[in-house]
Design a protein around this motif. Structure first.
Motif, PDB file in Angstrom:
ATOM      1  N   SER A  25       0.827  -1.205   0.000  1.00  0.00           N
ATOM      2  CA  SER A  25       0.000   0.000   0.000  1.00  0.00           C
ATOM      3  C   SER A  25       0.861   1.254   0.000  1.00  0.00           C
ATOM      4  N   VAL A  26       1.908   1.256   0.838  1.00  0.00           N
ATOM      5  CA  VAL A  26       2.799   2.420   0.893  1.00  0.00           C
ATOM      6  C   VAL A  26       3.502   2.616  -0.446  1.00  0.00           C
ATOM      7  N   GLU A  28       2.424   1.703  -3.424  1.00  0.00           N
ATOM      8  CA  GLU A  28       1.456   2.207  -4.399  1.00  0.00           C
ATOM      9  C   GLU A  28       1.179   3.684  -4.176  1.00  0.00           C
ATOM     10  N   ARG A  29       1.034   4.084  -2.907  1.00  0.00           N
ATOM     11  CA  ARG A  29       0.792   5.502  -2.627  1.00  0.00           C
ATOM     12  C   ARG A  29       2.006   6.344  -3.011  1.00  0.00           C
ATOM     13  N   THR A  30       3.212   5.813  -2.770  1.00  0.00           N
ATOM     14  CA  THR A  30       4.427   6.556  -3.111  1.00  0.00           C
ATOM     15  C   THR A  30       4.559   6.719  -4.609  1.00  0.00           C
ATOM     16  N   SER A  32       2.154   6.669  -6.801  1.00  0.00           N
ATOM     17  CA  SER A  32       1.121   7.615  -7.218  1.00  0.00           C
ATOM     18  C   SER A  32       1.528   9.046  -6.891  1.00  0.00           C
ATOM     19  N   GLY A  33       2.113   9.254  -5.685  1.00  0.00           N
ATOM     20  CA  GLY A  33       2.566  10.593  -5.314  1.00  0.00           C
ATOM     21  C   GLY A  33       3.694  11.090  -6.198  1.00  0.00           C
ATOM     22  N   GLU A  36       2.198  12.080  -9.571  1.00  0.00           N
ATOM     23  CA  GLU A  36       1.434  13.316  -9.443  1.00  0.00           C
ATOM     24  C   GLU A  36       2.361  14.522  -9.322  1.00  0.00           C
ATOM     25  N   THR A 307       8.474   4.855   6.152  1.00  0.00           N
ATOM     26  CA  THR A 307       7.071   5.260   6.088  1.00  0.00           C
ATOM     27  C   THR A 307       6.158   4.085   6.399  1.00  0.00           C
ATOM     28  N   SER A 308       6.530   2.921   5.850  1.00  0.00           N
ATOM     29  CA  SER A 308       5.756   1.710   6.139  1.00  0.00           C
ATOM     30  C   SER A 308       5.777   1.389   7.623  1.00  0.00           C
ATOM     31  N   SER A 311       3.682   3.857   9.475  1.00  0.00           N
ATOM     32  CA  SER A 311       2.264   3.549   9.293  1.00  0.00           C
ATOM     33  C   SER A 311       1.863   2.371  10.168  1.00  0.00           C
TER      34      SER A 311
END
Length: 439
Positions: A25-26, A28-30, A32-33, A36, A307-308, A311
């Protein structure tokens, strides 16, 4: 206790699932960030580059610039005492009228030809004859268009005498790392009804060199960082660093890591994981509007793991707090629900006239206390019932005995009287008297 254990098991299962899923999840979010942020930065930086390009191109075909260059060739430059003021006014009119504040990042604007050498701020100096022998001249003439953007280079050898004296006098560092825009000024202007007037072939074509601080690109990039140690960089296809917020970053090392595979012709953001300097990094790449330039964003793998971990710790903290709160609520509601049962147990003890000792009462649940009391009361009732039966039987036996004791003397009296009468009738008077006396 059973509810608490069930909740703990559920929370433990949820934490285990989250721990397994969090890395993906981390990541994928990274990713995506990164995409972006790259798309946002690419749009901003491309807009800045295009605006500078447009301003320079408009200045090249400006009618006043055309007339000034032509007059400086036709006349002796030394007789035009104010030609630098006119040139500076034209340059300033174009470069100051921008929506972005890049004017403060311009070190110098140099225009040079065989007729003159011009420096707008006297920061850098270029001599035309030396320029024609330099790599800059070869690069701009090799460009497919009328000019090119060049990577960050050290222009210390081009510092003007004024800047050298300033640096020597103050012992302060004068920035010489510059990004340069070099253009061939194939001068032409529009005259009349959109008719193009080209500079005569006899006039030497000037060259324009715009020296910019690399901080311009960094200032235009978004301030937001995906992780604490993530890095922004603009790099050429050949691995030359245009600008970066990490002075130790080596473009050749980036290419050696395989990042060059991200450089494609499609205008879209790409990403991949590569080992740079022995460290795993997530790298995103986006092509620039300048041919051969790419915007990169590098996120160290340790930051992603950190970060993981953060979290996970945050989730576990929330789980722990939730579990603690749930246990407190369970204790509260269970005690509230068991208070009537405890009162019932106390009442039962009072009825049974029995008190358990402190240790026994503390280790036994209220329901067990009630059951024990009821069992004790049942035993007592059984004992009392047996006692009552035995007492009734004894009373019955006593009554019979009393009746017997009443019946036996009466029967003997009647028998003696009957014997007396029989003796009298038989004429045994003396014996009859004795029997009567006995009766």
């Amino acid at each position: 206790l059973g509810v608490a254990i069930l909740l703990l098991m559920e929370f433990a299962g949820l934490a285990l699932y989250f721990q397994i899923d969090v890395n993906q999840s981390v990541m994928e979010r990274t990713v995506s960030g990164v995409r972006e942020l790259l798309e946002s930065n690419a749009e901003i930086l491309d807009r800045t580059i295009r605006e500078i390009d447009d301003r320079l191109n408009h200045m090249i075909v400006d009618e006043q610039m055309y007339a000034l260059i032509l007059s400086m060739h036709d006349q002796n430059v030394t007789r035009r005492m104010n030609w630098k003021d006119d040139m500076r006014r034209i340059v300033f009119s174009f470069l100051s009228a921008s929506s972005n504040n890049y004017l403060s990042y311009i070190y110098d604007v140099n225009i040079l030809s065989s007729d003159f050498d011009y420096s707008d701020t006297n920061y850098f100096t270029y001599k035309y004859d030396e320029f024609r022998q330099s790599e800059l001249y070869a690069q701009v003439n090799a460009a497919p268009r009328s000019g090119c953007w060049l990577r960050t280079e050290n222009a210390e050898t081009q510092l003007s005498d004024r800047m050298r004296r300033f640096r020597a006098g103050t012992d302060s560092e004068v920035p010489t790392q510059v990004v340069r825009v070099v253009k061939r000024m194939n001068l032409a202007t529009v005259s009349g009804k959109e008719s193009i007037v080209v500079m005569p072939g006899s006039v030497p074509r000037p060259y324009l060199i715009l020296s910019l601080s690399p901080e311009l690109f960094l200032s235009e990039m978004a301030d937001r960082q995906i992780t604490a140690h993530s890095q922004s960089v603009i790099i050429t296809r050949d691995g030359d660093i245009v600008c970066t917020d990490n002075s130790e970053l080596d473009g050749r090392e980036l290419l050696a890591a395989g990042i060059g595979a991200l450089f494609g012709d499609e205008p879209r953001c790409l990403s991949g994981t590569y080992t740079v300097g022995g460290e795993s990094m997530l790298v995103g790449a986006h092509p620039s509007c300048i041919d051969g330039w790419y915007y990169l964003y590098l996120v160290p793998g340790t930051d992603i793991v950190s970060t993981s971990r953060e979290s996970s710790m945050l989730f576990l903290l929330i789980v722990a707090l939730g579990t603690l709160l749930t246990l407190v609520l369970i204790v509260f509601f269970v005690r509230r629900a068991l208070r009537p049962v405890a009162l019932l147990a106390d009442t039962a003890e009072n009825i049974a006239e029995t008190r358990f000792d402190a240790n026994f009462g503390a280790s036994v649940r209220e329901t067990d206390r009630i059951l024990n009391i009821m069992e004790l009361m049942n035993r007592r009732i059984d004992g009392l019932t047996r006692d009552n039966v035995e007492l009734a039987q004894r009373e019955k036996d006593a009554s019979i005995m009393m009746l017997e004791m009443q019946i036996n003397p009466h029967f003997l009296y009647n028998s003696l009287n009957k014997l007396h009468i029989s003796l009298v009738n038989a004429g045994q008077d003396e014996l009859a008297e004795n029997v009567l006396a006995l009766s």
